[in-house]
Design a protein around this motif. Structure first.
Motif, PDB file in Angstrom:
ATOM      1  N   ASP A 159       0.795   0.185  -1.827  1.00  0.00           N
ATOM      2  CA  ASP A 159       1.121  -1.245  -1.891  1.00  0.00           C
ATOM      3  C   ASP A 159      -0.142  -2.068  -2.086  1.00  0.00           C
ATOM      4  N   VAL A 160      -1.173  -1.739  -1.326  1.00  0.00           N
ATOM      5  CA  VAL A 160      -2.442  -2.464  -1.398  1.00  0.00           C
ATOM      6  C   VAL A 160      -3.073  -2.288  -2.776  1.00  0.00           C
ATOM      7  N   PHE A 161      -3.075  -1.058  -3.300  1.00  0.00           N
ATOM      8  CA  PHE A 161      -3.649  -0.824  -4.631  1.00  0.00           C
ATOM      9  C   PHE A 161      -2.882  -1.600  -5.698  1.00  0.00           C
ATOM     10  N   ASN A 162      -1.555  -1.603  -5.614  1.00  0.00           N
ATOM     11  CA  ASN A 162      -0.760  -2.333  -6.604  1.00  0.00           C
ATOM     12  C   ASN A 162      -1.077  -3.822  -6.562  1.00  0.00           C
ATOM     13  N   THR A 163      -1.182  -4.385  -5.380  1.00  0.00           N
ATOM     14  CA  THR A 163      -1.524  -5.799  -5.248  1.00  0.00           C
ATOM     15  C   THR A 163      -2.943  -6.050  -5.750  1.00  0.00           C
TER      16      THR A 163
ATOM     17  N   SER B 177      -9.548  -8.988   0.751  1.00  0.00           N
ATOM     18  CA  SER B 177      -8.470  -8.813   1.718  1.00  0.00           C
ATOM     19  C   SER B 177      -7.139  -8.848   0.970  1.00  0.00           C
ATOM     20  N   VAL B 178      -6.305  -7.844   1.209  1.00  0.00           N
ATOM     21  CA  VAL B 178      -5.025  -7.708   0.514  1.00  0.00           C
ATOM     22  C   VAL B 178      -3.958  -7.320   1.535  1.00  0.00           C
ATOM     23  N   ASP B 179      -2.756  -7.805   1.334  1.00  0.00           N
ATOM     24  CA  ASP B 179      -1.637  -7.437   2.198  1.00  0.00           C
ATOM     25  C   ASP B 179      -0.929  -6.209   1.636  1.00  0.00           C
ATOM     26  N   GLY B 180      -0.436  -5.355   2.534  1.00  0.00           N
ATOM     27  CA  GLY B 180       0.340  -4.202   2.121  1.00  0.00           C
ATOM     28  C   GLY B 180       0.610  -3.277   3.289  1.00  0.00           C
ATOM     29  N   ALA B 181       1.754  -2.577   3.217  1.00  0.00           N
ATOM     30  CA  ALA B 181       2.149  -1.665   4.292  1.00  0.00           C
ATOM     31  C   ALA B 181       1.595  -0.262   4.088  1.00  0.00           C
TER      32      ALA B 181
ATOM     33  N   THR C 265      -0.019   6.539   2.628  1.00  0.00           N
ATOM     34  CA  THR C 265      -0.639   6.350   3.944  1.00  0.00           C
ATOM     35  C   THR C 265      -0.317   4.966   4.473  1.00  0.00           C
ATOM     36  N   LYS C 266       0.245   4.923   5.652  1.00  0.00           N
ATOM     37  CA  LYS C 266       0.622   3.647   6.272  1.00  0.00           C
ATOM     38  C   LYS C 266      -0.612   2.913   6.772  1.00  0.00           C
ATOM     39  N   LEU C 267      -0.545   1.584   6.694  1.00  0.00           N
ATOM     40  CA  LEU C 267      -1.653   0.740   7.116  1.00  0.00           C
ATOM     41  C   LEU C 267      -1.202  -0.228   8.186  1.00  0.00           C
ATOM     42  N   ALA C 268      -2.136  -0.631   9.020  1.00  0.00           N
ATOM     43  CA  ALA C 268      -1.883  -1.626  10.063  1.00  0.00           C
ATOM     44  C   ALA C 268      -2.807  -2.815   9.828  1.00  0.00           C
ATOM     45  N   ASP C 269      -2.430  -3.940  10.355  1.00  0.00           N
ATOM     46  CA  ASP C 269      -3.240  -5.147  10.237  1.00  0.00           C
ATOM     47  C   ASP C 269      -4.649  -4.860  10.736  1.00  0.00           C
TER      48      ASP C 269
ATOM     49  N   MET D 209       0.551  -7.984   6.466  1.00  0.00           N
ATOM     50  CA  MET D 209      -0.593  -7.549   7.232  1.00  0.00           C
ATOM     51  C   MET D 209      -1.790  -7.442   6.308  1.00  0.00           C
ATOM     52  N   ALA D 210      -2.906  -7.940   6.748  1.00  0.00           N
ATOM     53  CA  ALA D 210      -4.109  -7.968   5.921  1.00  0.00           C
ATOM     54  C   ALA D 210      -4.941  -6.712   6.118  1.00  0.00           C
ATOM     55  N   VAL D 211      -5.393  -6.155   5.007  1.00  0.00           N
ATOM     56  CA  VAL D 211      -6.250  -4.983   4.993  1.00  0.00           C
ATOM     57  C   VAL D 211      -7.510  -5.354   4.232  1.00  0.00           C
TER      58      VAL D 211
END
Length: 91
Positions: free
Chosen positions: A30-34, A22-26, A74-78, A1-3
């Protein structure tokens, strides 16, 4: 999912001058690590030595401060938008 991650001017140089990426992560973690894998120059601005969120950075998921949600868990959605704002101090 793209954030989408909106970066302040002070951090853009470390992300090839981009205002947003734009980065994928749940989760925010996850997004910060990517993000820091892709742009290593952001690591010290976003994460502390233990991998936690740097205390001088404010991160908002849409309009909510993640410190009052679940922090890096914190959970993320597309389609969610993360806005990174460095803390400002002065006198």
């Amino acid at each position: 999912m793209a954030v989408e991650i909106k970066l302040p001017t002070v951090l853009r140089a470390a992300a090839d001058g981009q205002a947003s990426v734009s980065v994928d992560g749940a989760t925010v973690g996850d997004v910060f690590n990517t993000l820091v894998d892709k742009y290593p120059g952001l690591r010290d601005n976003l994460l502390d030595g233990a991998g936690g969120m740097h205390k001088f950075v404010n991160v908002y998921k849409d309009d909510d401060d993640i410190r009052y949600l679940d922090g890096l868990d914190t959970k993320l959605a597309d389609g969610d938008v993360l806005t990174i704002l460095p803390a400002v101090a002065g006198g």
